[in-house]
Every structure is written in structure tokens, then in C-alpha cells.
Design an enzyme around this catalytic site. Sequence first.
Site, PDB file in Angstrom:
ATOM      1  N   THR A 175     -20.539   0.845   8.119  1.00  0.00           N
ATOM      2  CA  THR A 175     -21.527   0.951   7.044  1.00  0.00           C
ATOM      3  C   THR A 175     -20.980   1.689   5.819  1.00  0.00           C
ATOM      4  O   THR A 175     -21.625   1.752   4.789  1.00  0.00           O
ATOM      5  CB  THR A 175     -22.790   1.703   7.528  1.00  0.00           C
ATOM      6  OG1 THR A 175     -22.394   2.984   8.012  1.00  0.00           O
ATOM      7  CG2 THR A 175     -23.497   0.947   8.647  1.00  0.00           C
ATOM      8  N   THR A 212      -7.362   5.270   8.242  1.00  0.00           N
ATOM      9  CA  THR A 212      -7.621   6.568   7.616  1.00  0.00           C
ATOM     10  C   THR A 212      -6.343   7.321   7.238  1.00  0.00           C
ATOM     11  O   THR A 212      -5.424   7.431   8.049  1.00  0.00           O
ATOM     12  CB  THR A 212      -8.459   7.435   8.578  1.00  0.00           C
ATOM     13  OG1 THR A 212      -9.523   6.653   9.074  1.00  0.00           O
ATOM     14  CG2 THR A 212      -8.974   8.687   7.892  1.00  0.00           C
ATOM     15  N   GLU A 213      -6.335   7.857   6.011  1.00  0.00           N
ATOM     16  CA  GLU A 213      -5.206   8.665   5.540  1.00  0.00           C
ATOM     17  C   GLU A 213      -5.570  10.145   5.598  1.00  0.00           C
ATOM     18  O   GLU A 213      -6.742  10.501   5.722  1.00  0.00           O
ATOM     19  CB  GLU A 213      -4.880   8.317   4.085  1.00  0.00           C
ATOM     20  CG  GLU A 213      -4.259   6.941   3.915  1.00  0.00           C
ATOM     21  CD  GLU A 213      -3.817   6.703   2.485  1.00  0.00           C
ATOM     22  OE1 GLU A 213      -2.802   7.287   2.086  1.00  0.00           O
ATOM     23  OE2 GLU A 213      -4.489   5.936   1.779  1.00  0.00           O
ATOM     24  N   TYR A 241       1.907  -6.233   0.395  1.00  0.00           N
ATOM     25  CA  TYR A 241       1.189  -7.214  -0.432  1.00  0.00           C
ATOM     26  C   TYR A 241       2.151  -7.768  -1.491  1.00  0.00           C
ATOM     27  O   TYR A 241       2.202  -8.964  -1.743  1.00  0.00           O
ATOM     28  CB  TYR A 241      -0.005  -6.607  -1.191  1.00  0.00           C
ATOM     29  CG  TYR A 241      -0.952  -5.718  -0.432  1.00  0.00           C
ATOM     30  CD1 TYR A 241      -1.072  -5.787   0.956  1.00  0.00           C
ATOM     31  CD2 TYR A 241      -1.774  -4.812  -1.101  1.00  0.00           C
ATOM     32  CE1 TYR A 241      -1.960  -4.956   1.633  1.00  0.00           C
ATOM     33  CE2 TYR A 241      -2.662  -3.998  -0.435  1.00  0.00           C
ATOM     34  CZ  TYR A 241      -2.743  -4.058   0.932  1.00  0.00           C
ATOM     35  OH  TYR A 241      -3.619  -3.236   1.588  1.00  0.00           O
ATOM     36  N   GLU A 280      11.634   2.501   3.539  1.00  0.00           N
ATOM     37  CA  GLU A 280      11.666   3.465   2.445  1.00  0.00           C
ATOM     38  C   GLU A 280      12.501   4.672   2.843  1.00  0.00           C
ATOM     39  O   GLU A 280      12.750   4.897   4.024  1.00  0.00           O
ATOM     40  CB  GLU A 280      10.282   3.969   2.020  1.00  0.00           C
ATOM     41  CG  GLU A 280       9.135   3.556   2.855  1.00  0.00           C
ATOM     42  CD  GLU A 280       7.789   4.029   2.333  1.00  0.00           C
ATOM     43  OE1 GLU A 280       7.510   5.210   2.502  1.00  0.00           O
ATOM     44  OE2 GLU A 280       7.041   3.206   1.806  1.00  0.00           O
ATOM     45  N   HIS A 293       4.128   9.061  -0.198  1.00  0.00           N
ATOM     46  CA  HIS A 293       4.086   8.940   1.259  1.00  0.00           C
ATOM     47  C   HIS A 293       4.674  10.219   1.854  1.00  0.00           C
ATOM     48  O   HIS A 293       5.799  10.580   1.519  1.00  0.00           O
ATOM     49  CB  HIS A 293       4.920   7.751   1.753  1.00  0.00           C
ATOM     50  CG  HIS A 293       4.167   6.453   1.737  1.00  0.00           C
ATOM     51  ND1 HIS A 293       4.804   5.253   1.875  1.00  0.00           N
ATOM     52  CD2 HIS A 293       2.852   6.179   1.620  1.00  0.00           C
ATOM     53  CE1 HIS A 293       3.901   4.280   1.831  1.00  0.00           C
ATOM     54  NE2 HIS A 293       2.703   4.816   1.666  1.00  0.00           N
TER      55      HIS A 293
END
Lengths: 362, 292
Positions: B17, B97-98, B159, B209, B247
Site C-alpha cells: 500500500t 529497501t536501501e 537499465y 563497479e 554506493h
Amino acid sequence: MRRFGIPVPASQLLVCADAPAPMDYPFVLKAQVMTGGRGKAGGVKVCRNEAEYRENAEKILHMEIKGHPVHGLLAEQMMQAQQEFYISITLQGVATPTLIVSRMGGMDIEQVSKDHPEEILKLELDPFTRLKAYQKKQIAEQLGVADREDLYALLEKLQTAFFDGGAMLVEINPLGLVDGKLVAMDSKFVIDDHDAAMAPVREELTADRAGLYRYREPEKEKTTITYVPLAGNVGMISDGAGTGMLTLDLLHDAGLQVASFCELGGMTSPEVMYRAMELTLQGHPEIEAVIVVLVGGFNRMDNMATGLTQYCREHQVTIPVFCRMCGTKQEEGIEIMQENGLPVFNVLTQTVAATAQAVKEG
Amino acid sequence: MSILIDKNTRVLVQGITGKSGSLQTKAMLDAGTQIVAGVTPGKGGQEVFGIPVYNYVAEAKRAHDFEAVICFVPPKVAKDSCFEAIDAGIRLLVLTTEEIAMHDVVEIIAYAKAHGTTLIGPGCAGVIIPGVCKVGAHPVRFFQKGKVGIVSKSGALSYEIGKTLSDNQIGQSGVVAIGGGPLWGFTQRDAVALYEQDPDTEVIVLLGEIGGGSEEATAAYIKQNVKKPVVSLIVGRNAPTGKSLGHAGAIVSGNVGTAATKIATLQDAGVHVVKNPVELVEMIQRLLKKEG
């Protein structure tokens, strides 16, 4: 360390060179500085008498170590250790909590692991069981200590500090054996900023530093933005860390110098985009062009276009802004950009090429 | 056949939600994902895009069968939500989640491992099988069905490269974004191992990376176990030392985690290392021609 009941030498903090001797000689003066390697830089000195204390205090307080000013001095009671060990529990550069222990304390552990790999014991810790009895035995055997109960008590406190203290690293080096008991003669504690456990301690330390050391933490950006100033004349903004790093590489390969790296983070709003432009441009007259690389997943392009165009309008930005815009709500975003007369690109490499051309033509 | 998920995978959404939970639920439904239920504590009985919402995962479990969970909850409650999902006996958990506290991440990873749940994340975009379905945040428009399996830490970079390949008529068999680290449930190496076994994948793309040692560990695995061609792009070659560029995992300290070490180790393992998206496209075109 003291907070978790780990034995440390008696110590006192000094912030000026003319304070009376804080304890009986001999003691050690240690530079309080926001970087490592202070011993090698001459920031740790033994004082055996008044003259040595005055000379060392004066010298260390006026030092800069790796560009960081020394904010104060910690005077620590000198201890004669019969043996010096190394022990740490870390989450840095490992996949799971790892305890590292060695009989060769007091030196750089990276060097020991290169030169004497057999002197290093590494144990992976399960966060639910923590150290198991057999692992404690292994540690005792590696160190060869006589008083195992003393060691086991220290291990218990160390892992409590690590797990309950939200630590990324707890390191005791050297861990001294003084009169048969283990003492943390020097230690390092790295706290995870996202962990709530040590938040009150962090606040206390920050207040102490501000009051005592004339040191202020750099102001934290309140948004999700990561802004890293570099040196150059092209500002860069991206909505992802990976694409930001890729763009940085492509700009460098095109012969450009990048002034700043600015990543928006997660699902962002027009205000965050606006703030990113502010961070990138305000107080940076050297910037000749801005490249904005957006590839929205969580992130909506209409929001990005709104923030970007609003900034350009309000600040009458005259330098070229090259924006690659695609992903969630891209049609709406591109429309807003075009209404405001800002060019939009679709392919990253073409955006970089256009930026390079504009900067080189001046 | 595809890696991690297929058209039969049934999914529960935690935090359905919420702002991103509901937005992503819609996008996943549009992509063909079978979402059977959602959970938000206190919102039981509601519906989101026709999907029934429950207060607890166990409650949803009594009414529906599902193998996978995707989690969109805030960082402070992520650990408990993951425990709850894993306790339902699921096979796959995608944790988007970060900024979860590191010790919570440690416990989530250990708990998933002990219960045989594959955990992708934390802080990840998840997985998409183009033309089939997705359990993640990948915008469908960037991807098309094909033979290239991609693994990336960064969501946005997956992406970017997916779009670049699709723009050049190179389709993908799967795209996984595992999160920026520095701790992962599902690693680059795990993804490469799955693509190696996947009959739909002919070429593997490893988007790495700077920082940490996971590209090196993956290179060691590839050297021993992988026969399919692997192409790699390592980003952050020009990043400054000692600073994290968005990051947490992407930080070079001393000589550890530099682009140069990673590139050399990957090349030694027979990986084709490219410098930019243009070279990446050319290399994949050449390899696909050889394979086909």
C-alpha cells in the site's frame, strides 16, 4: 571500549599545550585527529618528564596529519606489555562478520597477513550464535595465552561492542598482555551511520568534538543526494550511482574534467532535482556545462523535468545543460523540457559527445 | 526456462500500500507478473489494483500459494519483514529497501541462508525476464527478449545497458540488479553461475563497479567453471580514492577494489573487458555471431 567494559589504560584528554601534567610520568601523548596512521606521522610520543611533555604537546598540537588538523591530545598511562596481540571484528571488505586475531600485534595487520599469513586466524561469526565455544578455543590456541578466562571475558565484551554497538569495525591493536591481563592499548571503533544503537553515543561525541576540539562535522545533506566535489569544469548529475560512475568515465575518456559527482538517490522529487542543481552550480563559477543523466525506474521523469526547468528559470542559467531523459513518465518529462526550451537526449554516449563539443568550443 | 523466476512464479508484495510498493505492483502486473497477495500491517482487508491485502504474511499464506516475495518496506522494519517472509517458506526474496542498518543486513542474509531462501538485495532493483515477467523495478520499456544475461550491482546501470542493447536489437534472457552493497544475499558470482546453466543465455554480461572484491571473486569462479563468453564493463575507473560515489560498496581504499585490479583479474579469467557501451555492443554482436 570503556563503555563496553573493555580494559583500557588510564587516560585524559588535553586541548592545550600548557595544561599541567595530567598523570605520573611516563605517559603517551596521542594526537586526536580524524584520520589513521598518526603513529607513523609522529603523532604519538612518549613523555618521561616535564621537558619531553612540553615539547611533544606543543609539537603534536600544531601538526597536520594527511591534511587533517590535530584537535587535541590524549594522554595515556604508559604500560609495559609482555606481549602484544592484534584482534578485530569487522564487516569492512568481508561478506560476513569476521574476527581476525594474531600474535603479531602493534603493526599493520595488512602487512602481517602478507608476510606471515600463518600468524593470522580468521573466523566467520554467525550473528545469531555469535562466537561458539570451539572458536574461542581456537583463538586461545592461536594467541597462546595462559589465562583463558580473561581472554574469553574480553572476547565476550568485544563481540557485544561489535554486534550491539552497530559497529562496522572494532579493532584492538595492540592488545597488550600487562601483568598477565589483557588491556586494549589502542583501539578503533567504526560505527554504521544507519544503526540506531549508537545514535546517542554519536551525538555525544559530536558535541564533545564541537566543544573541545574546535572541530565541526561537515554539514550533512538532508536529502538522499550524494554530492562529491571533484576538480574540473563540467557538473554531473545522475539518478543512479552506477550510471553516474559510467558517465564520469565517459566524460574523462572524452578528455573532460568533471567538477562534481551528484547522485540523486531512490525515488526523488522535483525539489531534490532542484537541490542537485543548486549543489552543482552555486558557488561554482568555473562550471561551463552540466550533464544530467536520468534513466528512471523508481524515479519519475516529469518530476525531474519540473525541478530542473524550475531551477534554470529562476536562476537564469545561461551555461548549456545537456539532459538525457528516459524511463518512467518520459513522455511527460520531455514535454516539460521542450516547453522550457531545454534540449533532451535519448542516448548516453551522444549526450556525452554533445557536452564535450560544447566545452571544447567554449 | 529462465533464471530465478518464470511465468509461473507467484509473488507476494510486502509494503503493497506504500508509495513505491503500489506503483511497482502496477508495473509488475503490467509486465505479466502473477501477484497473488500483498501485506501491509494494519491495512488487511483492503485491495490494491484488485490484489487482496493482509496484515501478516502467514495470513496471506493460508489463502494463497506463492514462491516469491518482493519487499518495499522502510529500512527500520526491513529485518522483521524479511524474517516474516522467510518464515513463510519462500524460495526467493527480493529486498529493494536501501539504507538498512548493516547489522540488520547481516542477520537477514544469515537467516535467508539458513532457511534456503535466495535473497536478492538489499537495496536492489531485482530481476526481469524480458517478455515474461519481473520481480523488481526494471522499467519494461528498456528491455527485449533475447540471449544476453545481465548482472549488475546498480539498478540504473542495468537499465542503461539494457536500453543500449535493446536500441541495438540485442535482446536479454534476464537482467538482475543485486544492489550497491557492500553486503549481498545474491552475488554477481551466483548470477553468473545461473546464467551458465540457463539454456536461454548465450552471452553473459557482468556490470561491475570499483570497490570491494566481488568482481575478483566472480572472475575466479568464471576461470574455473564458466564456458559461455562473459563480457564485462567496470564503472568508476576515474573515481577518486577513499570516497563513496553513491554506493556504499563502491569505495576504493588503498590498492583494494581499484578498477585496474578488477580489469586485470577479469581479463586473466578470459573475460572480455570493454570500456564503454559502444564497445560493449560491438563485442556482444561479435560473440553472438560466433555462438549462433
